[in-house]
Design a protein around this motif. Structure first.
Motif, PDB file in Angstrom:
ATOM      1  N   LEU A  26       0.785  -1.176  -0.017  1.00 52.13           N
ATOM      2  CA  LEU A  26      -0.009   0.067  -0.039  1.00 52.13           C
ATOM      3  C   LEU A  26       0.998   1.276   0.092  1.00 52.13           C
ATOM      4  O   LEU A  26       0.425   2.292  -0.805  1.00 52.13           O
ATOM      5  CB  LEU A  26      -0.801  -0.094   0.974  1.00 52.13           C
ATOM      6  CG  LEU A  26      -1.942  -1.211   1.122  1.00 52.13           C
ATOM      7  CD1 LEU A  26      -2.823  -0.974   2.451  1.00 52.13           C
ATOM      8  CD2 LEU A  26      -3.039  -0.656  -0.149  1.00 52.13           C
ATOM      9  N   ALA A  27       2.027   1.362   0.906  1.00 53.13           N
ATOM     10  CA  ALA A  27       2.801   2.400   0.960  1.00 53.13           C
ATOM     11  C   ALA A  27       3.682   2.867  -0.510  1.00 53.13           C
ATOM     12  O   ALA A  27       3.440   3.599  -1.029  1.00 53.13           O
ATOM     13  CB  ALA A  27       3.814   2.174   2.008  1.00 53.13           C
ATOM     14  N   GLU A  28       3.990   1.547  -1.025  1.00 53.88           N
ATOM     15  CA  GLU A  28       4.768   1.809  -2.309  1.00 53.88           C
ATOM     16  C   GLU A  28       3.831   1.909  -3.526  1.00 53.88           C
ATOM     17  O   GLU A  28       4.196   3.028  -4.368  1.00 53.88           O
ATOM     18  CB  GLU A  28       5.495   0.424  -2.804  1.00 53.88           C
ATOM     19  CG  GLU A  28       6.564   0.250  -1.628  1.00 53.88           C
ATOM     20  CD  GLU A  28       7.622  -0.924  -2.334  1.00 53.88           C
ATOM     21  OE1 GLU A  28       8.856  -0.986  -2.103  1.00 53.88           O
ATOM     22  OE2 GLU A  28       6.991  -1.773  -3.272  1.00 53.88           O
ATOM     23  N   LEU A  29       2.435   1.675  -3.330  1.00 54.81           N
ATOM     24  CA  LEU A  29       1.529   1.867  -4.499  1.00 54.81           C
ATOM     25  C   LEU A  29       1.146   3.490  -4.503  1.00 54.81           C
ATOM     26  O   LEU A  29       1.396   3.953  -5.541  1.00 54.81           O
ATOM     27  CB  LEU A  29       0.467   1.143  -4.206  1.00 54.81           C
ATOM     28  CG  LEU A  29      -0.755   1.485  -5.201  1.00 54.81           C
ATOM     29  CD1 LEU A  29      -0.510   0.846  -6.581  1.00 54.81           C
ATOM     30  CD2 LEU A  29      -1.902   0.470  -5.048  1.00 54.81           C
ATOM     31  N   ILE A  30       0.847   3.959  -3.353  1.00 55.84           N
ATOM     32  CA  ILE A  30       0.641   5.343  -3.363  1.00 55.84           C
ATOM     33  C   ILE A  30       1.679   6.154  -3.597  1.00 55.84           C
ATOM     34  O   ILE A  30       1.733   6.870  -4.335  1.00 55.84           O
ATOM     35  CB  ILE A  30       0.138   5.657  -1.576  1.00 55.84           C
ATOM     36  CG1 ILE A  30      -1.457   4.927  -1.496  1.00 55.84           C
ATOM     37  CG2 ILE A  30      -0.091   7.096  -1.454  1.00 55.84           C
ATOM     38  CD1 ILE A  30      -1.659   4.887   0.033  1.00 55.84           C
ATOM     39  N   ALA A  31       3.022   5.960  -2.866  1.00 55.11           N
ATOM     40  CA  ALA A  31       4.120   6.637  -3.252  1.00 55.11           C
ATOM     41  C   ALA A  31       4.665   6.497  -4.547  1.00 55.11           C
ATOM     42  O   ALA A  31       5.037   7.496  -5.238  1.00 55.11           O
ATOM     43  CB  ALA A  31       5.287   6.167  -2.398  1.00 55.11           C
ATOM     44  N   GLY A  32       4.619   5.531  -5.309  1.00 58.13           N
ATOM     45  CA  GLY A  32       4.697   5.222  -6.620  1.00 58.13           C
ATOM     46  C   GLY A  32       3.735   6.235  -7.555  1.00 58.13           C
ATOM     47  O   GLY A  32       4.284   6.818  -8.461  1.00 58.13           O
ATOM     48  N   VAL A  33       2.618   6.323  -7.251  1.00 60.39           N
ATOM     49  CA  VAL A  33       1.583   7.115  -8.173  1.00 60.39           C
ATOM     50  C   VAL A  33       2.096   8.596  -7.911  1.00 60.39           C
ATOM     51  O   VAL A  33       1.992   9.386  -8.770  1.00 60.39           O
ATOM     52  CB  VAL A  33       0.193   6.728  -7.613  1.00 60.39           C
ATOM     53  CG1 VAL A  33      -0.794   7.760  -8.175  1.00 60.39           C
ATOM     54  CG2 VAL A  33      -0.187   5.468  -8.018  1.00 60.39           C
ATOM     55  N   VAL A  34       2.222   9.009  -6.591  1.00 60.23           N
ATOM     56  CA  VAL A  34       2.646  10.459  -6.133  1.00 60.23           C
ATOM     57  C   VAL A  34       3.835  10.939  -6.806  1.00 60.23           C
ATOM     58  O   VAL A  34       4.019  11.878  -7.450  1.00 60.23           O
ATOM     59  CB  VAL A  34       2.359  10.634  -4.787  1.00 60.23           C
ATOM     60  CG1 VAL A  34       2.816  11.883  -4.316  1.00 60.23           C
ATOM     61  CG2 VAL A  34       1.050  10.301  -4.199  1.00 60.23           C
ATOM     62  N   SER A  35       4.897   9.784  -6.719  1.00 58.59           N
ATOM     63  CA  SER A  35       6.116  10.275  -7.009  1.00 58.59           C
ATOM     64  C   SER A  35       6.354  10.224  -8.541  1.00 58.59           C
ATOM     65  O   SER A  35       7.258  10.809  -9.117  1.00 58.59           O
ATOM     66  CB  SER A  35       7.511   9.342  -6.446  1.00 58.59           C
ATOM     67  OG  SER A  35       7.214   8.127  -6.809  1.00 58.59           O
TER      68      SER A  35
END
Length: 294
Positions: A26-35
């Protein structure tokens, strides 16, 4: 008490690794989309495939712990092999998706938030290290556990690739490093997923387990005193861990001490890691009653 603890250990290890994997995904998915980092999204998709595999492995393990029945005389542990096969297929499909995305992004120069990318990747690395420690002691318990452990190790290497790419982009502005990191993750994951796929298929097809030379097993059995011939020798595993064997040994007509031959045969099979065997002893005149398997 001790037996219960041993049986529950792989289940607890899988559950702990699943919780960690789900949180990091969940953390990587959100961060991947944002970054905007494809490498981070690639690692997130790999974490998703691992989480899916761990869930299936948990369900398979619960089913596999059921006792043998009149309908399932070997028990239910082969369900874990089916779960491992499914896990391998899912991971392979995810890797293909990552490869397509990486090729499509080559030369695009997409802007990437390296601070967020590196921060989440470091968290992912630490979480994967924790999962690896949890699973390490149980990695030989089944094909499922071995697959789960290998995937967690691969996740660790993937997180390292993302961190390196983030540092390179932050220092040089060369965004192609993100795509190259994605390709590196593909290179790390694909061989392991294909190995798990072939191992699972090998067990399901009742192939001779790796490390066992069937001709060598046959030679050992033929060296037993009073054994004249051997046929219908089969060696396989129901779940990828424990090996089984069946065979027919033809002994000379004048030998009546069958127990001695049987004991020696089972002892020689144990040297190949075959603890459970079913051996039929017979004389040559029994051949007319046999239907020999090819």
């Amino acid at each position: 008490m001790g037996g219960t603890h041993t049986t529950d250990a792989p289940l607890k290890a899988l559950l702990g690794a699943l919780i960690i994997t789900a949180v990091v995904f969940l953390a990587e998915l959100i961060a991947g989309v944002v970054s905007g980092s494809l490498a981070l999204l690639s690692d997130a998709m790999h974490m998703l495939s691992d989480a899916t595999g761990l869930i299936i492995a948990l369900l398979a393990m619960l089913i596999g712990r059921r006792k043998a029945t009149d309908r399932s005389t070997f028990g239910h542990r082969r369900v874990e092999v089916v779960a491992a096969l499914f896990n391998a297929v899912v991971v392979t499909l995810v890797v293909v998706w990552i490869l397509i995305q990486a090729i499509g992004r080559l030369g695009s120069g997409t802007e990437i938030d390296t601070t967020l990318m590196i921060s989440v990747a470091v968290i992912g690395l630490l979480a994967n290290a924790a999962s690896a420690l949890i699973l390490m002691g149980q990695r030989h318990a089944s094909l499922n556990m071995r697959g789960a452990f290998l995937h967690v190790i691969t996740d660790m290497l993937g997180s390292v690739a993302v961190i390196v790419a983030g540092v390179v982009i932050a220092l040089t502005g060369w965004t192609a490093a993100d795509t190259l990191a994605s390709l590196a993750i593909v290179a790390l994951v694909l061989p392991r997923s294909l190995k798990l796929l072939t191992d699972s298929l090998s067990v399901l097809l009742n192939r001779v387990p790796d490390g066992i030379d069937l001709q060598e097993v046959e030679r050992e059995l033929l060296e037993i005193p009073h054994v004249e011939d051997i046929h219908d020798l089969h060696v396989w595993s129901t779940e990828g861990v424990n090996n089984l064997a069946t065979c027919h040994l033809v002994i000379d007509e004048g030998h009546d001490s069958r127990c001695g031959v049987l004991d020696e045969a089972q002892e020689r099979l144990r040297t190949f890691g075959i603890e459970h065997s079913t051996i039929q002893l017979e004389h040559r005149d029994h051949a007319s009653h046999e239907v020999v398997c090819d």
